[in-house]
Design a protein around this motif. Sequence first.
Motif, PDB file in Angstrom:
ATOM      1  N   ARG A   1       0.840  -1.204   0.000  1.00  0.00           N
ATOM      2  CA  ARG A   1       0.000   0.000   0.000  1.00  0.00           C
ATOM      3  C   ARG A   1       0.874   1.254   0.000  1.00  0.00           C
ATOM      4  N   HIS A   2       1.965   1.218   0.769  1.00  0.00           N
ATOM      5  CA  HIS A   2       2.879   2.354   0.794  1.00  0.00           C
ATOM      6  C   HIS A   2       3.431   2.630  -0.609  1.00  0.00           C
ATOM      7  N   MET A   3       3.741   1.549  -1.316  1.00  0.00           N
ATOM      8  CA  MET A   3       4.296   1.699  -2.660  1.00  0.00           C
ATOM      9  C   MET A   3       3.269   2.314  -3.610  1.00  0.00           C
ATOM     10  N   ALA A   4       2.017   1.894  -3.473  1.00  0.00           N
ATOM     11  CA  ALA A   4       0.969   2.441  -4.329  1.00  0.00           C
ATOM     12  C   ALA A   4       0.760   3.932  -4.042  1.00  0.00           C
ATOM     13  N   VAL A   5       0.807   4.314  -2.772  1.00  0.00           N
ATOM     14  CA  VAL A   5       0.669   5.724  -2.412  1.00  0.00           C
ATOM     15  C   VAL A   5       1.837   6.531  -2.964  1.00  0.00           C
ATOM     16  N   PHE A   6       3.046   5.991  -2.839  1.00  0.00           N
ATOM     17  CA  PHE A   6       4.230   6.661  -3.392  1.00  0.00           C
ATOM     18  C   PHE A   6       4.076   6.899  -4.891  1.00  0.00           C
ATOM     19  N   ALA A   7       3.625   5.899  -5.635  1.00  0.00           N
ATOM     20  CA  ALA A   7       3.456   6.032  -7.085  1.00  0.00           C
ATOM     21  C   ALA A   7       2.404   7.077  -7.414  1.00  0.00           C
ATOM     22  N   ARG A   8       1.326   7.135  -6.624  1.00  0.00           N
ATOM     23  CA  ARG A   8       0.286   8.117  -6.879  1.00  0.00           C
ATOM     24  C   ARG A   8       0.801   9.539  -6.639  1.00  0.00           C
ATOM     25  N   VAL A   9       1.650   9.709  -5.624  1.00  0.00           N
ATOM     26  CA  VAL A   9       2.250  11.017  -5.359  1.00  0.00           C
ATOM     27  C   VAL A   9       3.096  11.459  -6.552  1.00  0.00           C
ATOM     28  N   VAL A  10       3.889  10.532  -7.090  1.00  0.00           N
ATOM     29  CA  VAL A  10       4.727  10.864  -8.245  1.00  0.00           C
ATOM     30  C   VAL A  10       3.851  11.212  -9.447  1.00  0.00           C
TER      31      VAL A  10
ATOM     32  N   THR B   1       3.040   8.256   5.006  1.00  0.00           N
ATOM     33  CA  THR B   1       3.141   6.945   4.362  1.00  0.00           C
ATOM     34  C   THR B   1       4.411   6.853   3.511  1.00  0.00           C
ATOM     35  N   VAL B   2       4.700   7.916   2.751  1.00  0.00           N
ATOM     36  CA  VAL B   2       5.918   7.913   1.938  1.00  0.00           C
ATOM     37  C   VAL B   2       7.154   7.932   2.836  1.00  0.00           C
ATOM     38  N   SER B   3       7.106   8.681   3.916  1.00  0.00           N
ATOM     39  CA  SER B   3       8.243   8.722   4.847  1.00  0.00           C
ATOM     40  C   SER B   3       8.483   7.355   5.475  1.00  0.00           C
ATOM     41  N   ASP B   4       7.404   6.648   5.839  1.00  0.00           N
ATOM     42  CA  ASP B   4       7.530   5.291   6.389  1.00  0.00           C
ATOM     43  C   ASP B   4       8.187   4.358   5.375  1.00  0.00           C
ATOM     44  N   LEU B   5       7.801   4.497   4.099  1.00  0.00           N
ATOM     45  CA  LEU B   5       8.396   3.657   3.055  1.00  0.00           C
ATOM     46  C   LEU B   5       9.882   3.954   2.908  1.00  0.00           C
ATOM     47  N   GLU B   6      10.247   5.229   2.947  1.00  0.00           N
ATOM     48  CA  GLU B   6      11.660   5.604   2.848  1.00  0.00           C
ATOM     49  C   GLU B   6      12.455   5.050   4.033  1.00  0.00           C
ATOM     50  N   ALA B   7      11.859   5.104   5.220  1.00  0.00           N
ATOM     51  CA  ALA B   7      12.536   4.564   6.402  1.00  0.00           C
ATOM     52  C   ALA B   7      12.727   3.062   6.274  1.00  0.00           C
ATOM     53  N   HIS B   8      11.721   2.384   5.744  1.00  0.00           N
ATOM     54  CA  HIS B   8      11.821   0.928   5.556  1.00  0.00           C
ATOM     55  C   HIS B   8      12.906   0.580   4.544  1.00  0.00           C
ATOM     56  N   LEU B   9      13.001   1.371   3.477  1.00  0.00           N
ATOM     57  CA  LEU B   9      13.989   1.097   2.434  1.00  0.00           C
ATOM     58  C   LEU B   9      15.381   1.608   2.800  1.00  0.00           C
ATOM     59  N   GLY B  10      15.445   2.551   3.716  1.00  0.00           N
ATOM     60  CA  GLY B  10      16.724   3.155   4.050  1.00  0.00           C
ATOM     61  C   GLY B  10      17.243   4.040   2.942  1.00  0.00           C
ATOM     62  N   ALA B  11      16.320   4.677   2.201  1.00  0.00           N
ATOM     63  CA  ALA B  11      16.705   5.527   1.072  1.00  0.00           C
ATOM     64  C   ALA B  11      15.705   6.666   0.933  1.00  0.00           C
ATOM     65  N   THR B  12      16.178   7.813   0.481  1.00  0.00           N
ATOM     66  CA  THR B  12      15.303   8.948   0.185  1.00  0.00           C
ATOM     67  C   THR B  12      14.791   8.809  -1.239  1.00  0.00           C
ATOM     68  N   LEU B  13      13.468   8.809  -1.382  1.00  0.00           N
ATOM     69  CA  LEU B  13      12.860   8.621  -2.701  1.00  0.00           C
ATOM     70  C   LEU B  13      12.479   9.940  -3.360  1.00  0.00           C
ATOM     71  N   LEU B  14      12.152  10.953  -2.532  1.00  0.00           N
ATOM     72  CA  LEU B  14      11.665  12.221  -3.069  1.00  0.00           C
ATOM     73  C   LEU B  14      12.398  13.395  -2.438  1.00  0.00           C
ATOM     74  N   TYR B  15      12.772  14.358  -3.268  1.00  0.00           N
ATOM     75  CA  TYR B  15      13.186  15.660  -2.779  1.00  0.00           C
ATOM     76  C   TYR B  15      11.931  16.489  -2.571  1.00  0.00           C
ATOM     77  N   ARG B  16      11.795  17.128  -1.427  1.00  0.00           N
ATOM     78  CA  ARG B  16      10.605  17.902  -1.114  1.00  0.00           C
ATOM     79  C   ARG B  16      10.964  19.373  -0.941  1.00  0.00           C
ATOM     80  N   THR B  17      10.203  20.253  -1.592  1.00  0.00           N
ATOM     81  CA  THR B  17      10.289  21.689  -1.349  1.00  0.00           C
ATOM     82  C   THR B  17       8.877  22.188  -1.101  1.00  0.00           C
ATOM     83  N   THR B  18       8.750  23.463  -0.766  1.00  0.00           N
ATOM     84  CA  THR B  18       7.413  24.012  -0.496  1.00  0.00           C
ATOM     85  C   THR B  18       6.583  24.099  -1.767  1.00  0.00           C
ATOM     86  N   ARG B  19       7.232  24.071  -2.940  1.00  0.00           N
ATOM     87  CA  ARG B  19       6.506  24.243  -4.196  1.00  0.00           C
ATOM     88  C   ARG B  19       6.301  22.954  -4.972  1.00  0.00           C
ATOM     89  N   LYS B  20       7.263  22.021  -4.892  1.00  0.00           N
ATOM     90  CA  LYS B  20       7.165  20.822  -5.719  1.00  0.00           C
ATOM     91  C   LYS B  20       7.952  19.670  -5.121  1.00  0.00           C
TER      92      LYS B  20
END
Length: 293
Positions: A6-15, A37-56
């Motif tokens: 489910r975390h993976m599906a949410v991550f894909a929808r965000v992208v 949910t995306v943060s939990d997935l990143e913690a589980h993988l031990g990797a940052t998947l997304l760069y986050r800014t206030t705009r994008k």
Amino acid sequence: MIDHLRHMAVFARVVDASSFRAAAREIGLSPSRVSETVSDLEAHLGATLLYRTTRKIALTSEGRVFYSRVSDMLRSAETGLNELNALSLEPAGALRVSVPAFMAGSGLSTAIAEFIRLHPHVALSVSYTDYRVDLLSDGFDVNIRAGWLQDSSMMSRKLGDMERVLVAGADYAASRPRPEHPTDLEAWDWIGFAHRPDTEDFFSPEGSSVKVLGQSQLQVDSAEALYHFTRLNLGLTILPSYLAARGEATGAFVRLLPDWGLRPLGLHAVWPDQSRRENLTLLFVRFLADRYR
């Protein structure tokens, strides 16, 4: 891995939606919950998947690799669901559809009502708006467009043509000399439509054409508003024939230059090349094409 599907599906929808807020709106969760949910997935993988800014947001290099795999997995799952739906006796699922607002009382909406009656297990969410929507970022499965289609990246099917006619308020028309030629109307008051150019091509019974410039003191972005202000005798305008007929039936409108034709509006259904619910989308589009034509 199963715990994080489910975390993976949410991550894909965000992208796909290019933002946490848009993805949350599509999924039906709060933006904060989607972000967690995306943060939990990143913690589980031990990797940052997304760069986050206030705009994008933007994918990291690890995120790009992971997203390609996740999107393949989700596409396979959707294909499986579509195949099962195709085999079932009764279609089921949900579709989000956008339709031009001025077609709320048209034959297209009648066809949508027929579709709902025939398929009680299909849920439709229909947004009536005269603003152009983006299928992917706004989360729609099908977009009904009136006009002349230019997209090449989407799948599309023409549903039919919509006749347009030139009308004026009855009292306004009575105050003017009777027009004999389209160019006579350039001195009239036009009620402009924001989604249409100021010039219009008129076609004679013999097939010749003439371009007319309509001067507008008032411009609106709604066909219903065009109808209303024409009824108030502020000038003339171009309306879909079914809408104009409503005003003609009450004597509020007069049709002008009935022997001259206007280019009809093409009506198209547009959907993504890789639709999330392909079979249900195609069923809906084919039904509309058969009924509306």
